[in-house]
Design an enzyme around this catalytic site. Structure first.
Site, PDB file in Angstrom:
ATOM      1  CG  HIS A   1      -6.004  -2.410   8.522  1.00 54.88           C
ATOM      2  ND1 HIS A   1      -6.041  -0.936   8.997  1.00 54.88           N
ATOM      3  CD2 HIS A   1      -4.710  -2.525   9.144  1.00 54.88           C
ATOM      4  CE1 HIS A   1      -4.783  -0.249   9.653  1.00 54.88           C
ATOM      5  NE2 HIS A   1      -4.193  -0.898   9.140  1.00 54.88           N
TER       6      HIS A   1
ATOM      7  CG  ASN B   1      -9.112  -1.550  12.205  1.00 55.24           C
ATOM      8  OD1 ASN B   1      -8.199  -2.191  11.631  1.00 55.24           O
ATOM      9  ND2 ASN B   1      -9.643  -0.522  11.503  1.00 55.24           N
TER      10      ASN B   1
ATOM     11  CG  ASP C   1       0.087  -0.379   2.219  1.00 51.51           C
ATOM     12  OD1 ASP C   1       0.951  -0.116   2.805  1.00 51.51           O
ATOM     13  OD2 ASP C   1      -1.222  -0.569   3.708  1.00 51.51           O
TER      14      ASP C   1
ATOM     15  CD  GLU D   1      -8.913   0.834   7.623  1.00 51.32           C
ATOM     16  OE1 GLU D   1      -8.683  -0.032   8.119  1.00 51.32           O
ATOM     17  OE2 GLU D   1      -8.468   2.173   7.269  1.00 51.32           O
TER      18      GLU D   1
HETATM   19  C1  F6R Z   1       1.116  -1.140   6.969  1.00 53.58           C
HETATM   20  C2  F6R Z   1       0.535  -2.126   6.130  1.00 53.58           C
HETATM   21  C3  F6R Z   1      -0.679  -2.107   7.421  1.00 53.58           C
HETATM   22  C4  F6R Z   1       0.250  -2.458   8.721  1.00 53.58           C
HETATM   23  C5  F6R Z   1      -0.968  -2.616   9.918  1.00 53.58           C
HETATM   24  C6  F6R Z   1      -0.186  -2.555  11.330  1.00 53.58           C
HETATM   25  O1  F6R Z   1       1.720  -1.250   4.580  1.00 53.58           O
HETATM   26  O2  F6R Z   1      -0.065  -3.279   5.258  1.00 53.58           O
HETATM   27  O3  F6R Z   1      -1.749  -3.089   7.368  1.00 53.58           O
HETATM   28  O4  F6R Z   1       0.729  -3.622   8.637  1.00 53.58           O
HETATM   29  O5  F6R Z   1      -1.374  -1.292   9.679  1.00 53.58           O
HETATM   30  O6  F6R Z   1       0.708  -1.444  11.450  1.00 53.58           O
HETATM   31  P1  F6R Z   1       1.559  -1.738  12.857  1.00 53.58           P
HETATM   32  O7  F6R Z   1       2.935  -2.753  12.152  1.00 53.58           O
HETATM   33  O8  F6R Z   1       2.624  -0.317  12.166  1.00 53.58           O
HETATM   34  O9  F6R Z   1       0.939  -2.101  14.001  1.00 53.58           O
END
Ligand code: F6R
Length: 245
Positions: free
Chosen positions: A132, A130, A67, A137
Site C-alpha cells: 500500500h 502489502n 493520510d 490498500e
Molecule cells: C503513512 C503511510 C503508510 C506507510 C506504510 C509503511 O503515512 O503513508 O503507507 O508509509 O504503512 O509504514 P512503516 O514505515 O511504518 O513501515
C-alpha cells in the site's frame, strides 16, 4: 525510475533528507507531500539536523500529509498530526498554518487545495508490507482522489505495534488517492528491512495492478526508490528495468 540501494537504514535516511533538502534550497516555497510510519523517522531526524546545523529553512515550506486515521484527534499520540509534530514540525521553523492533513471535514477539498497551491513538488512515500501507499490498500481499482477508506486486516495488524491493543487501531482513515499521489512532480519512495522485500519486488517487477497499489508508481516520470540491502534482497537481475546507483 531510479533505484538506489544502500547499506542500511541510516544511509537511506541521509540520502532521502539530502534530496528533500536540495529541493527546499532550490525552491524555498516547496510543496512537500509527507508520510508517517517508522521508515521516515530517521529522515526527519536528518532534516532537523540540517535545520540546526546548516540553516535549512522551512519558513516557506508547505506540507500535505498523505493520510490520517479517522476518530483520533490531533492530540492523540497515535494521530499522524501528533507524529509529525513530534518528529519534525516542532523541531523546525515551519508555520503550523502551512501544514495540512486530510480529515473527515476536508477530504473532498484536499485535492483542490493541493492543486490550488501549484501541486506537490516532492512526495515522500513509505510502502506497506502489502504494497500500500498512503492508505491505498490492495483492491480491484486504483483510487483517484483523496477519500475515506477501510484499512485492511494486514494493515491493522501491522500498525497495532503503535497501540496498546489491536482493538484500539482505527478501522478507517482518510488518504490521498493514487491519482493525487501520481500528480506529484517528483516521488521518492523509501523502504528498509526484509519485511518490505516482497512489496519492493512487486513494485519494481510489476505487473501494474491495484492488487499491488505501489506498482502504479512505475508509470511516474520522476520516481526514485531508495532502499536498504534487506528490502532489495529479491531484486536480482533487475538492472535492465531500473537505473541502479
Ligand atoms: C503513512 C503511510 C503508510 C506507510 C506504510 C509503511 O503515512 O503513508 O503507507 O508509509 O504503512 O509504514 P512503516 O514505515 O511504518 O513501515
Amino acid at each position: 525510475m531510479k533505484l538506489i540501494i544502500l547499506n542500511n537504514e541510516n544511509e537511506v535516511a541521509k540520502k532521502t533528507a539530502q534530496i528533500i533538502g536540495d529541493k527546499i534550497k532550490e525552491k524555498p516555497r516547496t510543496n512537500l507531500g509527507l508520510a508517517t510510519g517508522s521508515t521516515p523517522i530517521k529522515t526527519y531526524e536528518y532534516l532537523v539536523k540540517m535545520h540546526n546545523e546548516e540553516g535549512l529553512s522551512f519558513k516557506n515550506v508547505i506540507t500535505y500529509n498523505l493520510d490520517e486515521y479517522c476518530s483520533l484527534d490531533q492530540y492523540n499520540i497515535n494521530s499522524y498530526r501528533y507524529f509529525m509534530n513530534q518528529h519534525l514540525f516542532s523541531k523546525i521553523n515551519i508555520k503550523k498554518d502551512n501544514t495540512h492533513f486530510p480529515d473527515e471535514d476536508n477530504f473532498d477539498v484536499y485535492d483542490s487545495l493541493i492543486n490550488s497551491c501549484g501541486g506537490i513538488d516532492l512526495q515522500l512515500l513509505g510502502i506497506g508490507v502489502n504494497a500500500h501507499i498512503g492508505f491505498n490498500e490492495p483492491s480491484d481499482a486504483f483510487s483517484l482522489y483523496t477519500s475515506h477508506v477501510n484499512l485492511s486486516e494486514s494493515t491493522i495488524k501491522e500498525n497495532s505495534r503503535f497501540f496498546d491493543t489491536i482493538d484500539e487501531v482505527p478501522k478507517t482513515a482518510i488518504t490521498m488517492g493514487i491519482g493525487t499521489i501520481m500528480k506529484a512532480k517528483k516521488i521518492v519512495l523509501i523502504a528498509c528491512g526484509e519485511k518490505k522485500e516482497d512489496a519492493i519486488f512487486h513494485l519494481i517487477k510489476g505487473p501494474i495492478m491495484p492488487k499491488y497499489p505501489a506498482s502504479v508508481l512505475l508509470l511516474h516520470p520522476d520516481l526514485t526508490i531508495i532502499v536498504d540491502n534487506k528490502a532489495a534482497r529479491k531484486l536480482k537481475n533487475m538492472e535492465e528495468k531500473c537505473k541502479i546507483t
